[in-house]
Design an enzyme around this catalytic site. Structure first.
Site, mmCIF file in Angstrom:
data_model
loop_
_atom_site.group_PDB
_atom_site.id
_atom_site.type_symbol
_atom_site.label_atom_id
_atom_site.label_comp_id
_atom_site.label_asym_id
_atom_site.label_seq_id
_atom_site.Cartn_x
_atom_site.Cartn_y
_atom_site.Cartn_z
ATOM 1 N N ASP A 102 0.851 -1.192 0.000
ATOM 2 C CA ASP A 102 0.000 0.000 0.000
ATOM 3 C C ASP A 102 0.888 1.243 0.000
ATOM 4 O O ASP A 102 1.897 1.307 0.702
ATOM 5 C CB ASP A 102 -0.918 -0.007 1.230
ATOM 6 C CG ASP A 102 -2.080 0.955 1.069
ATOM 7 O OD1 ASP A 102 -3.214 0.506 0.924
ATOM 8 O OD2 ASP A 102 -1.835 2.196 1.074
ATOM 9 N N ASN A 139 -12.741 -3.370 2.517
ATOM 10 C CA ASN A 139 -13.728 -2.294 2.485
ATOM 11 C C ASN A 139 -14.626 -2.470 1.267
ATOM 12 O O ASN A 139 -14.137 -2.718 0.162
ATOM 13 C CB ASN A 139 -13.020 -0.938 2.419
ATOM 14 C CG ASN A 139 -12.176 -0.677 3.657
ATOM 15 O OD1 ASN A 139 -12.548 -1.054 4.757
ATOM 16 N ND2 ASN A 139 -11.031 -0.036 3.481
ATOM 17 N N HIS A 168 -10.213 -5.524 -3.308
ATOM 18 C CA HIS A 168 -8.880 -5.701 -2.730
ATOM 19 C C HIS A 168 -9.008 -5.982 -1.248
ATOM 20 O O HIS A 168 -9.941 -5.524 -0.596
ATOM 21 C CB HIS A 168 -7.998 -4.473 -2.965
ATOM 22 C CG HIS A 168 -8.600 -3.201 -2.453
ATOM 23 N ND1 HIS A 168 -9.553 -2.496 -3.153
ATOM 24 C CD2 HIS A 168 -8.397 -2.518 -1.301
ATOM 25 C CE1 HIS A 168 -9.899 -1.416 -2.464
ATOM 26 N NE2 HIS A 168 -9.221 -1.411 -1.338
HETATM 27 P P1 AMP Z 1 -9.768 1.354 0.114
HETATM 28 O O1 AMP Z 1 -10.108 2.545 0.948
HETATM 29 O O2 AMP Z 1 -10.032 0.056 0.829
HETATM 30 O O3 AMP Z 1 -10.396 1.410 -1.260
HETATM 31 O O4 AMP Z 1 -8.216 1.371 -0.026
HETATM 32 C C1 AMP Z 1 -7.520 1.777 -1.145
HETATM 33 C C2 AMP Z 1 -6.055 1.701 -0.773
HETATM 34 O O5 AMP Z 1 -5.301 1.802 -1.954
HETATM 35 C C3 AMP Z 1 -5.588 2.812 0.165
HETATM 36 O O6 AMP Z 1 -5.056 2.241 1.351
HETATM 37 C C4 AMP Z 1 -4.517 3.535 -0.652
HETATM 38 O O7 AMP Z 1 -3.424 3.967 0.125
HETATM 39 C C5 AMP Z 1 -4.108 2.468 -1.637
HETATM 40 N N1 AMP Z 1 -3.569 2.977 -2.903
HETATM 41 C C6 AMP Z 1 -4.098 3.920 -3.723
HETATM 42 N N2 AMP Z 1 -3.319 4.110 -4.794
HETATM 43 C C7 AMP Z 1 -2.274 3.258 -4.664
HETATM 44 C C8 AMP Z 1 -1.120 2.976 -5.454
HETATM 45 N N3 AMP Z 1 -0.875 3.622 -6.599
HETATM 46 N N4 AMP Z 1 -0.244 2.047 -5.003
HETATM 47 C C9 AMP Z 1 -0.473 1.397 -3.856
HETATM 48 N N5 AMP Z 1 -1.541 1.607 -3.065
HETATM 49 C C10 AMP Z 1 -2.434 2.530 -3.458
#
Ligand code: AMP
Length: 120
Positions: free
Chosen positions: A34, A94, A107
């Site tokens: 992440d 989530n 995810h």
């Molecule tokens: P969610 O709120 O469960 O949809 O989580 C999305 C997650 O994706 C968050 O924890 C972000 O920090 C992570 N995220 C967003 N863009 C990227 C990226 N380019 N590389 C890695 N993680 C990401």
């Protein structure tokens, strides 16, 4: 693998169009760190298939999701989570806006390591 949803950031990560710190990859699953970790260990596991959320899962996905769940503890340990029961990890999926989902490609967050964590 060709890109599934051209507007999806995680599809672009899976396709290598956006860089990521890869943790694991096979034909069906991809895992990467992440970008904004909540814990000393924080990575995401995604099916390569663009499934927007858990609510779109069908019986066809049973094996895929089963594989993801079985892989999670192995990768957690490989990434530095401490052994159960004193260690362990948190697994979060989530789902939907009220469920805190920001990226609409299914995810699972795997978070672990010594506390305190940044969040969670
Ligand atoms: P969610 O709120 O469960 O949809 O989580 C999305 C997650 O994706 C968050 O924890 C972000 O920090 C992570 N995220 C967003 N863009 C990227 C990226 N380019 N590389 C890695 N993680 C990401």
């Amino acid at each position: 693998m060709s890109i599934q949803d051209p507007n999806c950031i995680f599809c672009k990560i899976v396709a290598g169009q956006i860089p990521s710190r890869k943790v694991y990859e096979d034909d069906d699953l991809f895992a990467f760190h992440d970008i904004a970790p909540w814990a000393p260990v924080h990575f995401l596991m995604v099916p390569k298939l663009h499934i927007p959320s858990m609510t779109q899962l069908t019986p066809e996905h049973e094996r895929l999701m089963g594989r993801l769940m079985l892989l999670a503890p192995r990768l957690a340990m490989e990434q530095g989570c401490n052994p159960y029961p004193d260690g362990g990890f948190r697994l979060v999926c989530n789902t939907g806006t009220e469920g805190g989902q920001e990226v609409h490609h299914l995810h699972v967050h795997i978070m672990g390591g010594p506390r305190p964590w940044v969040r969670g």
